[in-house]
Design a protein around this motif. Structure first.
Motif, mmCIF file in Angstrom:
data_model
loop_
_atom_site.group_PDB
_atom_site.id
_atom_site.type_symbol
_atom_site.label_atom_id
_atom_site.label_comp_id
_atom_site.label_asym_id
_atom_site.label_seq_id
_atom_site.Cartn_x
_atom_site.Cartn_y
_atom_site.Cartn_z
ATOM 1 N N VAL A 171 19.119 64.446 22.755
ATOM 2 C CA VAL A 171 17.753 64.603 22.354
ATOM 3 C C VAL A 171 16.770 64.016 23.298
ATOM 4 C CG1 VAL A 171 15.960 64.848 20.736
ATOM 5 C CG2 VAL A 171 18.131 65.082 19.868
ATOM 6 N N ILE A 172 16.583 64.660 24.526
ATOM 7 C CA ILE A 172 15.505 64.068 25.426
ATOM 8 C C ILE A 172 14.246 64.036 24.885
ATOM 9 C CG2 ILE A 172 14.378 64.628 27.721
ATOM 10 C CD1 ILE A 172 17.200 65.089 28.752
ATOM 11 N N GLY A 173 13.404 63.283 25.150
ATOM 12 C CA GLY A 173 12.061 62.855 24.323
ATOM 13 C C GLY A 173 11.162 63.598 25.268
ATOM 14 N N SER A 174 11.176 63.873 26.443
ATOM 15 C CA SER A 174 10.079 64.295 27.233
ATOM 16 C C SER A 174 10.376 65.651 28.160
ATOM 17 C CB SER A 174 9.539 63.319 27.966
ATOM 18 O OG SER A 174 8.198 63.459 28.718
ATOM 19 N N VAL A 175 9.427 66.107 28.668
ATOM 20 C CA VAL A 175 9.530 67.222 29.626
ATOM 21 C C VAL A 175 10.199 66.845 30.820
ATOM 22 C CG1 VAL A 175 7.966 68.754 28.572
ATOM 23 C CG2 VAL A 175 7.140 67.261 30.156
ATOM 24 N N VAL A 176 11.390 66.225 30.850
ATOM 25 C CA VAL A 176 12.255 65.771 32.004
ATOM 26 C C VAL A 176 13.672 65.915 31.711
ATOM 27 C CG1 VAL A 176 10.641 63.920 32.526
ATOM 28 C CG2 VAL A 176 12.507 63.451 31.071
ATOM 29 N N SER B 69 5.311 65.126 27.600
ATOM 30 C CA SER B 69 5.656 66.182 26.654
ATOM 31 C C SER B 69 4.491 66.093 25.938
ATOM 32 C CB SER B 69 6.843 65.322 25.632
ATOM 33 O OG SER B 69 6.319 64.331 24.951
ATOM 34 N N ASN B 70 3.623 65.368 25.665
ATOM 35 C CA ASN B 70 2.472 65.616 24.756
ATOM 36 C C ASN B 70 1.390 66.187 25.427
ATOM 37 O OD1 ASN B 70 -0.500 63.950 24.877
ATOM 38 N ND2 ASN B 70 0.881 62.597 25.851
ATOM 39 N N ALA B 71 1.536 66.203 26.869
ATOM 40 C CA ALA B 71 0.431 66.930 27.587
ATOM 41 C C ALA B 71 0.760 68.422 27.721
ATOM 42 C CB ALA B 71 0.458 66.393 29.065
ATOM 43 N N ALA B 72 2.332 68.400 28.018
ATOM 44 C CA ALA B 72 2.848 69.631 28.116
ATOM 45 C C ALA B 72 2.566 70.525 26.920
ATOM 46 C CB ALA B 72 4.237 69.699 28.185
ATOM 47 N N ASP C 196 5.515 53.759 31.071
ATOM 48 C CA ASP C 196 6.284 53.159 32.113
ATOM 49 C C ASP C 196 7.580 53.845 32.541
ATOM 50 O OD1 ASP C 196 6.669 50.842 33.548
ATOM 51 O OD2 ASP C 196 7.282 49.368 31.810
ATOM 52 N N TYR C 197 7.454 54.752 33.136
ATOM 53 C CA TYR C 197 8.418 55.506 33.846
ATOM 54 C C TYR C 197 8.209 55.957 35.197
ATOM 55 C CZ TYR C 197 11.734 59.547 34.028
ATOM 56 O OH TYR C 197 12.894 60.446 34.224
ATOM 57 N N PRO C 198 9.142 55.825 36.087
ATOM 58 C CA PRO C 198 8.717 56.141 37.726
ATOM 59 C C PRO C 198 8.635 57.701 38.065
ATOM 60 C CG PRO C 198 11.251 55.768 37.486
ATOM 61 C CD PRO C 198 10.647 55.576 35.938
ATOM 62 N N GLY C 199 8.817 58.662 37.118
ATOM 63 C CA GLY C 199 8.691 59.933 37.467
ATOM 64 C C GLY C 199 7.948 60.720 36.669
ATOM 65 N N ILE C 200 8.083 61.985 36.519
ATOM 66 C CA ILE C 200 7.306 63.003 35.624
ATOM 67 C C ILE C 200 7.829 64.347 35.654
ATOM 68 C CG2 ILE C 200 5.761 63.925 37.809
ATOM 69 C CD1 ILE C 200 3.336 63.378 35.972
ATOM 70 N N GLY C 201 7.524 65.049 34.514
ATOM 71 C CA GLY C 201 8.150 66.201 34.313
ATOM 72 C C GLY C 201 7.793 67.247 35.511
#
Length: 407
Positions: free
Chosen positions: A205-210, A254-257, A324-329
């Protein structure tokens, strides 16, 4: 280890709405599925079946019932008189902090656990930074009686202790990751390793749009309820379904998406994503992936990320564990490159002060992630008639010690 990619066809439409994400899983030049060989059958099966499952009447009925009766949706759209006076515009807060478990993350966790059941999976794994996704996933697993393992960086375990205890209380096994920077990136690495070792019975269950396609699209669809509700609520409260601005913080995104989803094809609406600048964009201690990143692949996805010229990940920094993540969706990378979205950055100190201001002026303690979105209001050139919706993605109980230690 061999890395495979699912069949891809790059989309060139710069206005591509997430709801029209191509089967290839690309948004412009970003996205795709760059995955280890052992995960290929699992991801390919998910890619082929997820839309059929989540769009079925049976699934939709079960999901919507839980959103209403268990999660507590719709969440309020609150008109903030104090913020409106301070920024001389009409400021509304989308109160995702009032969801069960305290953030937007439950929207996706419930959906993916229901999906996993229909895929015949008996075990759930997840990664978490701020702990809200971990709590949401542990909650959904407790509800459905499914085994749950949550990976979390050792540093985040310490700074998000209340959420760690909640996960354990819910019956989840929390694994503190001690490799790398001991934060969200490393938790994701370990979750992927687990999935590689347990591809048959386990759903991640990935938690973000990544992550690899279809996860960015899948998570965005589950979070789209946010913008769907905003349109209905704003029409009732302000006489229009379309705000001038939608503002949301972005780590993975994810919240922004979810907040942007139903506005992407509405050119009147400015989409404002807010990255974590950390100690400053040029400080070397930042998590602003769009401002400082270059094209690369991270966790199975082609996107913008912070890396050296040799392709080594540059460790991010943010006072907010969830950013605190080095990438983005890939959707956000596409919105950035195409110019459809506007992206700002906010420092640790600016976020702390914005969070304190909302707490003392409105009696709402926001998560440090959400405080970044609030701090961006001072960077916009607003007019009295402008309608601004800020997605208040989570509550700040989990960050109370960090607030007190740094203010």
């Amino acid at each position: 280890m061999t890395t495979q990619t699912l069949p891809n066809q790059t989309s060139t439409d710069p206005t591509l709405a997430v709801s029209e994400s191509p089967k290839s899983g690309f948004y412009g030049t970003f996205g795709g599925a760059f995955i280890p060989e052992m995960l290929y059958p699992n991801v390919e099966n998910l890619s082929k079946t997820y839309l059929q499952i989540i769009q079925s009447p049976d699934f939709e009925a079960a999901y919507q019932a839980l959103l209403a009766d268990y999660v507590g949706r719709p969440t309020p759209l609150y008109f903030s008189e104090k913020l409106s006076a301070a920024y001389r515009a009409q400021i509304f807060l989308k109160r995702e902090d009032l969801n069960h478990t305290g953030a937007h993350k439950i929207n996706n966790a419930i959906g993916q656990v229901l999906l996993a059941e229909r895929l015949g999976k008996k075990r759930i794994i997840a990664e978490t930074g701020a702990g809200q996704h971990g709590v949401a996933t542990a909650t959904a697993c407790a509800l459905r009686g499914i085994e749950c393992v949550v990976y979390m960086g050792k540093i985040d375990v310490a700074r998000q202790s209340p959420n760690v205890q909640r996960m354990r209380m819910l019956g989840a096994k929390v694994v503190a990751v001690e490799s790398g920077s001991q934060t969200l990136k490393d938790a994701t690495n370990e979750a992927i390793r687990d999935w590689i070792s347990n591809p048959t019975d386990t759903h991640y269950v990935i938690g973000s749009v990544v992550g690899p396609h279809p996860f960015p699209d899948l998570v965005a669809r589950f979070q789209a309820i946010i913008s769907q509700e905003i349109r209905v609520q704003l029409q009732k409260q302000a006489g229009t379904a379309l705000p001038n601005y939608v503002v949301a913080c972005i780590g993975g995104g994810s919240n922004a998406a979810g907040a942007f989803y139903h506005f992407i094809k509405e050119p009147k609406v400015q989409l404002v994503g807010v990255e974590a600048a950390g100690l400053g964009i040029e400080s070397g201690k930042t998590a602003a992936s769009l401002a400082k990143g270059t094209l690369g692949i991270i966790h199975g996805c082609k996107t913008k990320l912070m890396q050296t010229k040799g392709g080594q990940i540059i460790e991010p920094h943010s006072i907010s564990a969830g950013l605190d993540y080095p990438g983005i969706g890939p959707l956000h990378a596409h919105l950035f490159e195409s110019g459809r979205g506007r992206f700002l950055s906010v420092t640790d100190e600016e976020a702390l002060q914005a969070g304190l201001h909302l707490t003392r002026s409105e009696g709402i303690l926001p998560a440090l992630e959400s405080a970044h979105a609030l701090a961006a209001l001072s960077k916009l050139e607003l007019k009295r008639e402008d309608i601004v919706v800020v997605n208040l993605s989570g509550r700040g109980d989990k960050d109370l010690n960090t607030y007190l230690e740094n203010l």
